[in-house]
Design a protein around this motif. Sequence first.
Motif, mmCIF file in Angstrom:
data_model
loop_
_atom_site.group_PDB
_atom_site.id
_atom_site.type_symbol
_atom_site.label_atom_id
_atom_site.label_comp_id
_atom_site.label_asym_id
_atom_site.label_seq_id
_atom_site.Cartn_x
_atom_site.Cartn_y
_atom_site.Cartn_z
ATOM 1 N N MET A 1 70.097 7.656 38.102
ATOM 2 C CA MET A 1 71.261 8.034 37.233
ATOM 3 C C MET A 1 70.661 9.391 37.725
ATOM 4 O O MET A 1 70.148 9.958 36.723
ATOM 5 C CB MET A 1 71.258 7.500 35.551
ATOM 6 N N ALA A 2 72.258 10.179 37.982
ATOM 7 C CA ALA A 2 72.164 11.185 37.500
ATOM 8 C C ALA A 2 73.103 12.108 36.827
ATOM 9 O O ALA A 2 74.101 11.335 37.156
ATOM 10 C CB ALA A 2 71.645 11.642 39.324
ATOM 11 N N LYS A 3 72.650 13.778 36.006
ATOM 12 C CA LYS A 3 74.367 13.880 35.314
ATOM 13 C C LYS A 3 74.527 15.105 36.488
ATOM 14 O O LYS A 3 75.892 15.990 35.916
ATOM 15 C CB LYS A 3 73.639 14.509 33.985
ATOM 16 N N TYR A 4 74.068 15.400 37.333
ATOM 17 C CA TYR A 4 74.393 16.011 38.080
ATOM 18 C C TYR A 4 74.040 16.623 39.252
ATOM 19 O O TYR A 4 73.730 15.606 39.984
ATOM 20 C CB TYR A 4 74.213 18.158 37.991
ATOM 21 N N ALA A 5 74.729 16.672 40.594
ATOM 22 C CA ALA A 5 74.195 16.671 42.148
ATOM 23 C C ALA A 5 74.950 17.474 43.021
ATOM 24 O O ALA A 5 75.310 18.372 42.092
ATOM 25 C CB ALA A 5 75.376 15.264 42.349
ATOM 26 N N ASP A 8 77.474 19.993 48.671
ATOM 27 C CA ASP A 8 76.105 20.985 49.912
ATOM 28 C C ASP A 8 75.013 19.749 50.317
ATOM 29 O O ASP A 8 74.022 20.224 49.859
ATOM 30 C CB ASP A 8 76.026 22.534 50.533
ATOM 31 N N GLU A 9 74.668 19.437 51.604
ATOM 32 C CA GLU A 9 73.473 19.100 52.195
ATOM 33 C C GLU A 9 72.018 20.619 51.428
ATOM 34 O O GLU A 9 70.829 19.994 51.854
ATOM 35 C CB GLU A 9 73.405 18.800 53.191
ATOM 36 N N GLN A 10 72.815 21.917 51.627
ATOM 37 C CA GLN A 10 71.868 23.093 51.719
ATOM 38 C C GLN A 10 71.160 23.012 49.824
ATOM 39 O O GLN A 10 70.138 23.792 49.350
ATOM 40 C CB GLN A 10 72.213 24.179 52.334
ATOM 41 N N ARG A 11 71.965 22.142 49.199
ATOM 42 C CA ARG A 11 72.066 22.517 47.804
ATOM 43 C C ARG A 11 71.949 23.572 46.979
ATOM 44 O O ARG A 11 71.047 23.754 45.812
ATOM 45 C CB ARG A 11 69.898 21.867 46.894
ATOM 46 N N LYS A 12 72.966 24.263 47.340
ATOM 47 C CA LYS A 12 73.901 25.134 46.747
ATOM 48 C C LYS A 12 73.901 25.325 45.755
ATOM 49 O O LYS A 12 74.591 26.177 44.566
ATOM 50 C CB LYS A 12 73.708 26.548 47.514
ATOM 51 N N GLU A 13 75.419 24.372 45.894
ATOM 52 C CA GLU A 13 76.483 24.410 45.124
ATOM 53 C C GLU A 13 75.817 22.799 44.158
ATOM 54 O O GLU A 13 76.676 21.765 44.664
ATOM 55 C CB GLU A 13 77.844 24.579 45.453
ATOM 56 N N ILE A 14 75.796 23.238 42.872
ATOM 57 C CA ILE A 14 75.653 22.406 41.429
ATOM 58 C C ILE A 14 77.399 21.774 41.319
ATOM 59 O O ILE A 14 77.869 22.230 41.058
ATOM 60 C CB ILE A 14 75.078 22.410 40.438
ATOM 61 N N ILE A 15 77.044 20.402 40.818
ATOM 62 C CA ILE A 15 78.416 19.937 41.036
ATOM 63 C C ILE A 15 78.248 19.076 39.273
ATOM 64 O O ILE A 15 77.081 18.104 39.268
ATOM 65 C CB ILE A 15 79.592 19.402 41.216
ATOM 66 N N TYR A 16 78.385 19.769 38.151
ATOM 67 C CA TYR A 16 78.224 18.759 37.071
ATOM 68 C C TYR A 16 79.150 17.091 37.186
ATOM 69 O O TYR A 16 80.285 17.206 37.478
ATOM 70 C CB TYR A 16 78.798 19.056 35.734
ATOM 71 N N LEU A 133 69.026 18.043 34.158
ATOM 72 C CA LEU A 133 69.684 18.979 34.051
ATOM 73 C C LEU A 133 69.578 19.612 34.812
ATOM 74 O O LEU A 133 68.252 19.809 34.819
ATOM 75 C CB LEU A 133 70.047 19.874 32.013
ATOM 76 N N PRO A 134 70.299 20.291 35.776
ATOM 77 C CA PRO A 134 69.533 21.391 36.089
ATOM 78 C C PRO A 134 68.801 22.739 36.093
ATOM 79 O O PRO A 134 68.931 22.828 35.039
ATOM 80 C CB PRO A 134 70.733 22.513 37.192
ATOM 81 N N VAL A 135 67.641 23.095 36.745
ATOM 82 C CA VAL A 135 66.346 23.961 36.663
ATOM 83 C C VAL A 135 67.120 25.046 35.508
ATOM 84 O O VAL A 135 66.267 26.444 34.470
ATOM 85 C CB VAL A 135 65.517 24.152 37.539
#
Length: 256
Positions: A1-5, A8-16, A133-135
């Motif tokens: 269960m994620a509230k964000y993801a 991009d595969e490099q994990r630079k752009e967060i989306i809520y 949540l993202p750090v």
Amino acid sequence: MAKYAFRDEQRKEIIYSNEAVKEDRNTAFYCPNADCNAQLYICAIDGSKAAYFRATKPQHPHIPNCLYGTRSIEFDENQFDESRFDYDKAMESLFGLTDTAIASNKSGEHSIGEPQKHPPRTIRQMYSMCKSLPVKSKYGNKEIGEMLLDDRSEYRYPKGCFGNRIIEATVKKRFYDSEKKQIYLTAPVTSKKYSFVLDFSDNDTYKFIRNEIFNNSDKIIIVGGKWKPTDKYNYFISSVNGRKQVAIIKCFGSLT
Ligand SMILES: [Zn+2]
């Protein structure tokens, strides 16, 4: 269960999740866990604000033990009052230094109508909130990375872990010393950079937690402590006054 993801595969752009609901339901996003190659899709229950990311395609599941693929870190922000969240007070209540939890329970008894929402206060609630949540984002005006030491926030702790912090840990090889009434853990989970000493004064609490950890030695253990450096390099110590300070995270209720 994620509230964000991540987009991009490099994990630079967060989306809520609340942003992603406006997008195409067929867009794939990446799991918050950088080691997990699951592809996530936005899911929303009709008529509910609670949207979340799920690995709905069987060919792109979460890796085993990915916390974002389980219900173990579920956090429904609608059930809690963020405006009254005071991190240090909540931590002190875990240590048994204040009686905020009891005080707010009592005031709840006198309220009429809907039960009052309270801020996250147990170690599990605070941990799930931090993981959801993202750090770099904030909850109750406090940055997530400042509350929780995990793989994601390690960069914030170049010299160690000091003060009121929740640690996401695993056991060390020799994980207890009954004479000293101490338990030894290591965190963050991947780098194992730091060692943590849980120092108990009460024998019953020590035995209970030691046995719980013994039976779950392959699991993630979270501890809320007030950490201080020790004479040993990269070792930090906190007293553990009660069971409320420690919890074991079991990956149950797989969603994939
Ligand atoms: Zn995952």
